[in-house]
Write a protein that holds these residues in place. Structure first.
Motif: not given
Ligand SMILES: [Fe+2]
Length: 270
Positions: A8, A10, A42, A72, A226, A228
């Motif tokens: 994650d 991002h 992600d 994502h 996922h 976070h």
């Molecule tokens: Fe995420």
């Protein structure tokens, strides 16, 4: 052999300096003597950005990066002409994408993984399945409803990934296994003491069946993302790790990607 674990990232969301995210990753990989990196999904909301970032990490660190897509990464908001299946296929262009198949490591280890999906088993039993199928509560819409297009129901998608992972685990049961999913395998990793909204939204965080699969095949490590959060728990012979960098807005008293990555980064030794 040290394996680095982070998910994650991002990179396209709220990070004012994406290059500092890459710099932070390169620094920590070098400082901790990481031989292989595992990213549990992600990276970006655009699969082309995800592929670019993965190639860049490998190029700058000169280590192999293994990866499973997150929800994502397969969103089609930047590519509305593509289905989620087409994006899922396009992400196979990265050789370390575990969707391509298991990856053997030295000393009897194998890494198996895929995105996984959800079957509502983590949602409150107060809601009927039909209400989870709506993927919205009050004014909050779970964005997979809008930005994924599998052409199948969520539960069918979960069954597809579950079946694929079980086939691979069964074929490699004599090996020491690291299992990677983007979604969560344990209810203990979902949002705890949930408010009304999260009693509903926990349904979209994973499936207890992935945790049962990890225990059935005695995998050594079950890696996920996922939610976070940064979590670790041992059940029987399996160490479950969820280790997310998160959105910059979720960092506590920190706005520097380099130091936050150093704080978040986890290694396991095999
Ligand atoms: Fe995420």
């Amino acid at each position: 052999m040290n394996i680095g674990i982070l998910s994650d990232i991002h990179i396209d969301r709220e990070h004012p300096e994406p290059n500092r995210v890459i710099e932070g990753l390169v620094n920590v990989i070098e400082q901790r003597g990481v031989a292989i990196m595992i990213i549990a999904g992600d990276i970006a909301n655009d699969y082309e950005r995800t592929l670019h970032t993965l190639h860049l990490i490998e190029e700058l660190t000169e280590i192999r990066c293994l990866f499973v897509p997150g929800n994502h990464d397969i969103w089609n908001e930047k590519h509305p002409d593509k289905t989620s299946w087409e994006i899922y296929e396009a992400l196979k262009a990265f050789s370390g994408n575990l969707v391509n198949g298991p990856v053997a490591l030295p000393n009897g280890w194998t890494v198996i993984g895929d995105i996984g999906w959800y079957d509502y088993s983590f949602g409150s039993s107060q809601y009927p399945i039909e209400q989870f199928d709506q993927m919205e509560i009050d004014d909050r819409v779970w964005q997979d409803k809008i930005k994924t297009d599998w052409g199948k129901s969520t539960i069918e998608m979960h069954r597809y990934f579950f079946g694929k992972l079980e086939t691979q685990l069964s074929a490699h049961r004599s090996r020491k296994i690291i299992l990677v999913t983007h979604v969560l395998p344990l209810s203990d990793f979902t949002v705890q003491r949930p408010n009304r909204m999260w009693r509903y939204l926990n349904a979209f965080l994973g499936s207890k069946q992935y945790g049962e699969l990890a225990l059935k095949y005695s995998v050594a490590y079950s890696i996920s993302g996922h939610v976070h959060d940064r979590l670790q728990q041992q059940c029987q012979k399996t160490v479950f790790i969820c280790n997310c960098l998160n959105y910059a807005s979720q960092w506590i008293e920190n706005d520097d990607p380099v130091s936050e990555i150093a704080r978040a980064f986890k290694t396991i030794e095999i």
